[in-house]
Design a protein around this motif. Structure first.
Motif, PDB file in Angstrom:
ATOM      1  N   ILE A 148       0.832  -1.212   0.000  1.00 15.31           N
ATOM      2  CA  ILE A 148       0.000   0.000   0.000  1.00 15.31           C
ATOM      3  C   ILE A 148       0.862   1.256   0.000  1.00 15.31           C
ATOM      4  CG2 ILE A 148      -1.710   1.315   1.315  1.00 15.31           C
ATOM      5  CD1 ILE A 148      -2.787  -1.379   2.367  1.00 15.31           C
ATOM      6  N   LEU A 149       1.908   1.257   0.855  1.00 14.59           N
ATOM      7  CA  LEU A 149       2.735   2.462   1.013  1.00 14.59           C
ATOM      8  C   LEU A 149       3.768   2.610  -0.099  1.00 14.59           C
ATOM      9  CD1 LEU A 149       3.464   2.196   4.852  1.00 14.59           C
ATOM     10  CD2 LEU A 149       1.631   3.475   3.732  1.00 14.59           C
ATOM     11  N   GLY A 150       4.206   1.506  -0.683  1.00 15.35           N
ATOM     12  CA  GLY A 150       5.267   1.554  -1.676  1.00 15.35           C
ATOM     13  C   GLY A 150       6.632   1.425  -1.007  1.00 15.35           C
ATOM     14  N   SER A 151       7.669   1.212  -1.822  1.00 18.17           N
ATOM     15  CA  SER A 151       9.013   1.001  -1.273  1.00 18.17           C
ATOM     16  C   SER A 151       9.697   2.321  -0.924  1.00 18.17           C
ATOM     17  CB  SER A 151       9.876   0.225  -2.271  1.00 18.17           C
ATOM     18  OG  SER A 151       9.952   0.930  -3.501  1.00 18.17           O
ATOM     19  N   ALA A 152       9.235   3.430  -1.515  1.00 19.07           N
ATOM     20  CA  ALA A 152       9.826   4.740  -1.205  1.00 19.07           C
ATOM     21  C   ALA A 152       9.029   5.371  -0.071  1.00 19.07           C
ATOM     22  CB  ALA A 152       9.794   5.645  -2.434  1.00 19.07           C
ATOM     23  N   ARG A 153       9.656   5.461   1.097  1.00 17.78           N
ATOM     24  CA  ARG A 153       8.967   6.052   2.244  1.00 17.78           C
ATOM     25  C   ARG A 153      10.013   6.475   3.268  1.00 17.78           C
ATOM     26  NH1 ARG A 153       8.101  -0.155   2.652  1.00 17.78           N
ATOM     27  NH2 ARG A 153       9.913  -0.589   3.945  1.00 17.78           N
ATOM     28  N   SER A 154       9.621   7.394   4.110  1.00 12.73           N
ATOM     29  CA  SER A 154      10.483   7.828   5.212  1.00 12.73           C
ATOM     30  C   SER A 154       9.590   8.059   6.425  1.00 12.73           C
ATOM     31  CB  SER A 154      11.216   9.121   4.839  1.00 12.73           C
ATOM     32  OG  SER A 154      12.009   9.555   5.922  1.00 12.73           O
ATOM     33  N   PHE A 155       9.958   7.413   7.525  1.00  9.29           N
ATOM     34  CA  PHE A 155       9.134   7.465   8.730  1.00  9.29           C
ATOM     35  C   PHE A 155      10.021   7.755   9.922  1.00  9.29           C
ATOM     36  CE2 PHE A 155       6.865   5.023  12.200  1.00  9.29           C
ATOM     37  CZ  PHE A 155       5.839   5.943  12.348  1.00  9.29           C
ATOM     38  N   ASP A 156       9.688   8.809  10.702  1.00  7.98           N
ATOM     39  CA  ASP A 156      10.511   9.181  11.858  1.00  7.98           C
ATOM     40  C   ASP A 156       9.874   8.793  13.187  1.00  7.98           C
ATOM     41  OD1 ASP A 156       8.489  10.995  12.261  1.00  7.98           O
ATOM     42  OD2 ASP A 156       9.760  12.784  12.188  1.00  7.98           O
ATOM     43  N   GLY A 157       8.826   7.963  13.142  1.00  9.44           N
ATOM     44  CA  GLY A 157       8.153   7.542  14.358  1.00  9.44           C
ATOM     45  C   GLY A 157       6.795   8.185  14.531  1.00  9.44           C
ATOM     46  N   ALA A 158       6.585   9.334  13.888  1.00 10.24           N
ATOM     47  CA  ALA A 158       5.288  10.015  13.966  1.00 10.24           C
ATOM     48  C   ALA A 158       4.839  10.487  12.588  1.00 10.24           C
ATOM     49  CB  ALA A 158       5.358  11.197  14.925  1.00 10.24           C
ATOM     50  N   LEU A 159       5.796  11.001  11.786  1.00 12.47           N
ATOM     51  CA  LEU A 159       5.467  11.523  10.467  1.00 12.47           C
ATOM     52  C   LEU A 159       5.976  10.586   9.388  1.00 12.47           C
ATOM     53  CD1 LEU A 159       6.332  15.325  10.894  1.00 12.47           C
ATOM     54  CD2 LEU A 159       4.085  14.241  11.019  1.00 12.47           C
ATOM     55  N   LEU A 160       5.111  10.354   8.404  1.00 12.89           N
ATOM     56  CA  LEU A 160       5.452   9.510   7.262  1.00 12.89           C
ATOM     57  C   LEU A 160       5.473  10.383   6.017  1.00 12.89           C
ATOM     58  CD1 LEU A 160       5.745   6.678   5.860  1.00 12.89           C
ATOM     59  CD2 LEU A 160       3.229   6.689   5.693  1.00 12.89           C
ATOM     60  N   PHE A 161       6.517  10.230   5.195  1.00 17.27           N
ATOM     61  CA  PHE A 161       6.630  10.991   3.950  1.00 17.27           C
ATOM     62  C   PHE A 161       6.652  10.020   2.781  1.00 17.27           C
ATOM     63  CE2 PHE A 161       8.329  13.729   7.208  1.00 17.27           C
ATOM     64  CZ  PHE A 161       7.773  14.962   6.898  1.00 17.27           C
ATOM     65  N   LEU A 162       5.807  10.291   1.792  1.00 19.20           N
ATOM     66  CA  LEU A 162       5.710   9.463   0.593  1.00 19.20           C
ATOM     67  C   LEU A 162       5.800  10.344  -0.648  1.00 19.20           C
ATOM     68  CD1 LEU A 162       2.658   7.201   1.618  1.00 19.20           C
ATOM     69  CD2 LEU A 162       5.084   6.623   1.792  1.00 19.20           C
ATOM     70  N   PRO A 163       6.327   9.795  -1.776  1.00 17.14           N
ATOM     71  CA  PRO A 163       6.370  10.586  -3.009  1.00 17.14           C
ATOM     72  C   PRO A 163       5.057  10.530  -3.794  1.00 17.14           C
ATOM     73  CG  PRO A 163       7.475   8.497  -3.339  1.00 17.14           C
ATOM     74  CD  PRO A 163       7.012   8.512  -1.906  1.00 17.14           C
ATOM     75  N   HIS A 164       4.097   9.750  -3.289  1.00 15.65           N
ATOM     76  CA  HIS A 164       2.813   9.645  -3.981  1.00 15.65           C
ATOM     77  C   HIS A 164       1.687   9.765  -2.952  1.00 15.65           C
ATOM     78  CE1 HIS A 164       3.821   5.566  -2.616  1.00 15.65           C
ATOM     79  NE2 HIS A 164       2.512   5.452  -2.379  1.00 15.65           N
ATOM     80  N   SER A 427      19.002   3.451  -7.584  1.00 16.34           N
ATOM     81  CA  SER A 427      17.690   2.859  -7.298  1.00 16.34           C
ATOM     82  C   SER A 427      16.956   3.662  -6.228  1.00 16.34           C
ATOM     83  CB  SER A 427      17.876   1.416  -6.838  1.00 16.34           C
ATOM     84  OG  SER A 427      16.669   0.870  -6.384  1.00 16.34           O
ATOM     85  N   ASP A 428      17.702   4.087  -5.169  1.00 15.78           N
ATOM     86  CA  ASP A 428      17.089   4.883  -4.106  1.00 15.78           C
ATOM     87  C   ASP A 428      16.576   6.212  -4.645  1.00 15.78           C
ATOM     88  OD1 ASP A 428      17.368   3.106  -2.118  1.00 15.78           O
ATOM     89  OD2 ASP A 428      18.782   4.259  -0.895  1.00 15.78           O
ATOM     90  N   MET A 429      17.362   6.860  -5.518  1.00 17.37           N
ATOM     91  CA  MET A 429      16.942   8.151  -6.067  1.00 17.37           C
ATOM     92  C   MET A 429      15.768   7.983  -7.026  1.00 17.37           C
ATOM     93  SD  MET A 429      20.332  10.493  -6.548  1.00 17.37           S
ATOM     94  CE  MET A 429      21.095   9.500  -7.800  1.00 17.37           C
ATOM     95  N   ASP A 430      15.783   6.883  -7.786  1.00 20.87           N
ATOM     96  CA  ASP A 430      14.686   6.661  -8.729  1.00 20.87           C
ATOM     97  C   ASP A 430      13.345   6.513  -8.016  1.00 20.87           C
ATOM     98  OD1 ASP A 430      16.393   6.825 -10.843  1.00 20.87           O
ATOM     99  OD2 ASP A 430      16.631   4.648 -11.108  1.00 20.87           O
ATOM    100  N   LYS A 431      13.388   5.909  -6.803  1.00 22.75           N
ATOM    101  CA  LYS A 431      12.143   5.757  -6.037  1.00 22.75           C
ATOM    102  C   LYS A 431      11.485   7.105  -5.781  1.00 22.75           C
ATOM    103  CE  LYS A 431      13.613   1.638  -3.448  1.00 22.75           C
ATOM    104  NZ  LYS A 431      14.002   1.155  -2.096  1.00 22.75           N
ATOM    105  N   TRP A 432      12.329   8.123  -5.558  1.00 21.96           N
ATOM    106  CA  TRP A 432      11.819   9.457  -5.246  1.00 21.96           C
ATOM    107  C   TRP A 432      11.795  10.366  -6.475  1.00 21.96           C
ATOM    108  CZ3 TRP A 432       9.639  10.035  -0.596  1.00 21.96           C
ATOM    109  CH2 TRP A 432       9.998   9.133   0.405  1.00 21.96           C
TER     110      TRP A 432
END
Length: 852
Positions: A148-164, A427-432
């Protein structure tokens, strides 16, 4: 005082302010100034009015930003993001570019970030029910839903950031713990962030740090280094790790990566080796104190995990046999390193080092306790004073670290090429949807005209390539120099010949310079501090105009005793010179010329000047130094011009609290400068331009909101009707920006006077770069100027040219310096007080450049 000591003297204070979590609100400009008038020779037809309190508040309206923290902890804002000072300056809203000078094509150490069109970062708030304290467990629960979230994500414990964007504004997920308990996760969309958002910019930097770790680079301090590509210098037992400084920020022409080459010097000597060697030379009863003084504050590297720690204390009652709690069991440090890293500690009786870890604990709380380090496993970083004074060591180091412009440009291009070639990083940059341009950004700068120097009744132009006029000024009288008839020269028996040689040489060079010099009183002293101080006390009188001391060595205590007595107790200008400096006959005339010039301006003389078109102008320089001996107090120094030609200066300083950079006593010092200007000119200045040096990263907010207010209060104290036109310019030398010029088909340093005010400047600031120096080796460093407050209405071209002119007015060097003269004077004053005097100098010296 050596160049090394001067370089070390620059300090930075930690800014404890932490921005809140509110999003900035758009505010319309308040109190917009009227249109800019034409600038003539010092006359301004119309100027913007003074800023209102609301306008000052608006300057930093964007400062309260959400901070993304990779570890959920407190961070300083190293880039001063969100402080928009340009928006309230009507005269530079449309353009902040100058016009004078010839155009020059440059490349800069910036790479454009290429992202897909309409790139947006989606910010989500994540809530767990029941609540989970551990951030690691939170991440594990959330990442069960990759489909659901996709492989590109960043989570700091409270906030989640997605490119989509997820399908719904609120998405409810269900995870299962190992125990079988169910956890409900609610993911709610809270913000859509465009690429130029401060949060988005910080996110770019987080992604890039991950890429650097993919490249197997190790973070030390703020920068990343490559331990797998070391440069060894075995004969000095040194290793250099090559690395890079990196910052991603929005600039005038788009979001770019600014990167520069950096080096970290490591020593093959462990802390235990250092302590053993020290114990052999230090008295037994003083060893703990001397050891603590030498080690506390140093940064060490532990190679078993490639991490750096600052030594904060020494645990004299702890050894590797002591135990600590790991989970539910007690384990000794000795067994821990054996089990965890396969390392057998040789010396089980060595004391332990203490490092206070600043990162927060796993649940956001304080860390469990300080890190205990084993000296045997800690390697020293950086250079000792002895190493820095060793010509051969520094020469061998410079072969690897002092890169030519061509080599630096080549290494930067290779760095970005390696990122683009690495499959995992790509690959990491392509995700974003991110990628970097393969070539350095190309920009157009301007080279300002060479200044004409005025000296006595003559004028001349210097060689634009060398940026100094030592040869041109020979045999030309200075503007003015008080006659020197009552002065002393102190020397030891060992340096008697050098003192006599100096006296004769001063007699030869002073005549052509227009300095009337009578023979000094020669006084011999025994080669120790007490004898030198006694000689000063017995021979210096209120009528003494100058004291010259020939020192047999560069021992700090002798120099300090001279300066402390002659700057505080018995105020007389003084000049110290090392005997070995005078021991080379072929260089004696050159040395004597520089000493004669220093003596003249320390007594109130004026050496040279440049044309300053503006009238009734006062230039002010402000800097700070952190005194490590007197309780780590800060010394704030202010130097202000008294005359039109910027050749006479008033100085004052204030001693502040520990580690403090922003000047508390600024109002008092500034008021004193205005009163002295009034006394000297029988009128107050109509324009004041303040150059504020020594501002650390993250402190711009305090300068704008705190120091500018003190300056305005000091001006108001001169009378309610008095309100001159005011500019405050923050000067920064510690920057990573570099510029390269293609001259005769070769990548070279830009010529002195090169100005860059577009493309790589910040859109929210009225800022520019000036390359004012010429260097023979390595890459020249530009200086960054940021006008944070301006009611003068001066055109950007006039502000840039005035700044460059002031770089010619530092009397301790017959050439152009890197910062305007008042900044360098303020630095010299703060350094002298913090390094040697530790008290405020006598007011009788306020109008003299006694600190040169």
């Amino acid at each position: 005082m050596t160049g090394r000591a001067r370089a070390r003297s620059r300090g930075r204070a930690v800014c404890h302010e932490r921005p809140g979590a509110d999003q900035p609100t758009e505010t319309a400009p308040v109190g917009a100034p009227p249109e800019e008038g034409k600038v003539g020779r010092g006359r301004q037809k119309t100027t913007p009015g003074p800023f209102t309190e609301e306008a000052l508040m608006q300057i930093s309206a964007g400062f309260q930003q959400v901070k993304i923290c990779e570890r959920g902890g407190h961070r300083r804002d190293f880039n001063d993001a969100g402080i928009n000072t340009r928006q309230v300056m009507e005269h530079v809203k449309d353009s902040k570019c100058g016009t004078s000078g010839r155009a020059i094509q440059l490349s800069a150490n910036f790479f454009r970030i290429l992202s897909r069109p309409q790139w947006v970062l989606y910010q989500y708030h994540v809530d767990f029910k029941p609540s989970i304290e551990s951030r690691r467990f939170r991440s594990a629960m959330l990442y069960q839903h990759e489909e659901i979230l996709g492989s590109a994500r960043s989570f700091d414990g409270a906030l989640l950031f997605l490119p989509h964007r997820l399908h719904s504004k609120e998405t409810v997920l269900c995870s299962e713990m190992r125990s079988g308990d169910k956890v409900q996760i609610t993911v709610t969309l809270t913000n859509e962030l465009p690429p130029v958002s401060p949060v988005c910019i910080q996110f770019y930097n987080i992604i890039f740090k991950r890429i650097l770790r993919v490249l197997k680079m190790q973070q030390i301090g703020r920068n990343y280094y490559s331990p797998n590509d070391p440069l060894d210098i075995p004969k000095h037992k040194l290793t250099i790790w090559p690395g890079y400084t990196t910052t991603i920020l929005p600039y005038e022409s788009g979001i770019m990566l600014c990167t520069d080459v950096s080096h970290r010097v490591l020593r093959s000597e462990t802390v235990r080796d250092f302590m053993i060697n020290l114990k052999q030379t230090a008295p037994a009863h003083r060893f703990p104190d001397i050891c603590a003084k030498e080690l506390i504050g140093l940064v060490v590297l532990t190679k078993y995990n490639n991490k750096t720690y600052r030594v904060d204390d020494i645990a004299w009652d702890h050894t590797p046999n002591n135990t600590f709690k790991k989970g539910d069991t007690e384990i000794s440090f000795r067994n821990y390193f054996s089990n965890q890293y396969g390392i057998n500690i040789v010396d089980c009786n060595q004391v332990m080092l203490v490092s206070h870890v600043k990162r927060l604990g796993p649940s956001g709380g304080p860390p469990p306790g300080p890190a205990m380090l084993v000296p045997e496993l800690c390697y020293l970083t950086g250079l000792t004073d002895k190493m820095r004074s060793d010509f051969n060591i520094m020469k061998d180091l410079s072969v690897h670290t002092r890169l030519s412009p061509e080599d630096r440009e080549r290494r930067l291009s290779r760095f970005v090429m390696n990122i683009n070639k690495n499959e995992e990083a790509q690959s990491d940059m392509d995700k974003w949807g991110l990628s970097f341009d393969k070539r350095l950004v190309q920009i157009t700068g301007r080279v300002l005209p060479t200044e004409r120097m005025f000296q006595g009744q003559k004028s001349y132009e210097y060689d634009a390539n060398s940026a100094d006029w030592a040869r041109e000024m020979r045999g030309i009288p200075v503007i003015s120099a008080p006659p020197l008839s009552n002065w002393l020269m102190l020397f030891t028996r060992r340096n008697m010949n050098e003192a006599q040689g100096l006296l004769q040489s001063l007699g030869k060079v002073s005549g052509p310079l227009g300095i009337r010099l009578q023979r000094s009183v020669m006084i011999e002293y025994e080669d120790h501090q007490e004898s030198l101080l006694r000689a000063l006390q017995q021979n210096v009188t209120p009528q003494t105009q100058m004291v010259v001391v020939v020192l047999s060595s560069n021992r700090q205590d002798k120099y300090d005793s001279v300066k402390k007595y002659l700057c505080v107790d018995c105020p007389v200008p003084s000049q110290c010179v090392l005997g070995r400096t005078l021991s080379k006959p072929q260089a004696l005339m050159t040395v004597a010329t520089k000493i004669a010039l220093q003596m003249a301006c320390k007594m109130g003389g004026e050496l040279w000047s440049v044309e300053i078109p503006l009238k009734q102008l006062m230039i002010v320089g402000i800097d700070c130094y952190h005194d490590t001996t007197a309780g780590k107090r800060s010394i704030g120094a202010l130097v202000a011009s008294l005359n039109h030609s910027m050749s006479r200066w008033y100085s004052n300083c204030v001693l502040q609290h520990k580690g403090q950079e922003i000047m508390d006593g600024l109002k008092k010092c500034f008021g004193g400068a205005l009163k002295e200007y009034l006394k000297f000119n029988q009128c107050l200045p109509t324009r004041i331009i303040v150059y504020r040096d020594g501002v650390g990263d993250g402190q711009l907010h305090s300068v704008v909101n705190y120091e500018v207010a003190q300056i305005i209060e000091a001006i108001k104290s001169m009378g309610q009707d008095y309100m001159p036109k005011l500019s405050v310019v923050v000067v920064k030398k510690r920057i990573n920006s570099r510029f390269f010029a293609l001259i005769n088909g070769k990548v070279s340093n830009p010529p002195p006077g090169t100005v860059v005010d577009s493309e790589v400047t910040r859109p929210e600031w009225y800022d520019f770069y000036i390359v004012s120096q010429s260097v023979r080796q390595g890459c020249v460093s530009p200086t960054h100027y940021n006008v944070v407050y301006d009611t003068t209405g001066l055109k950007p071209d006039h502000m840039q040219r005035l700044t460059y002119k002031l770089c010619h007015m530092y009397y301790n060097w017959q050439g152009i310096v890197r910062v305007p003269a008042p900044c360098q004077y303020a630095h010299k004053l703060a350094f002298l007080v913090g390094q040697s005097i530790h008290r405020e100098p006598n007011v009788k010296l306020d109008n003299l450049l006694f600190y040169l």
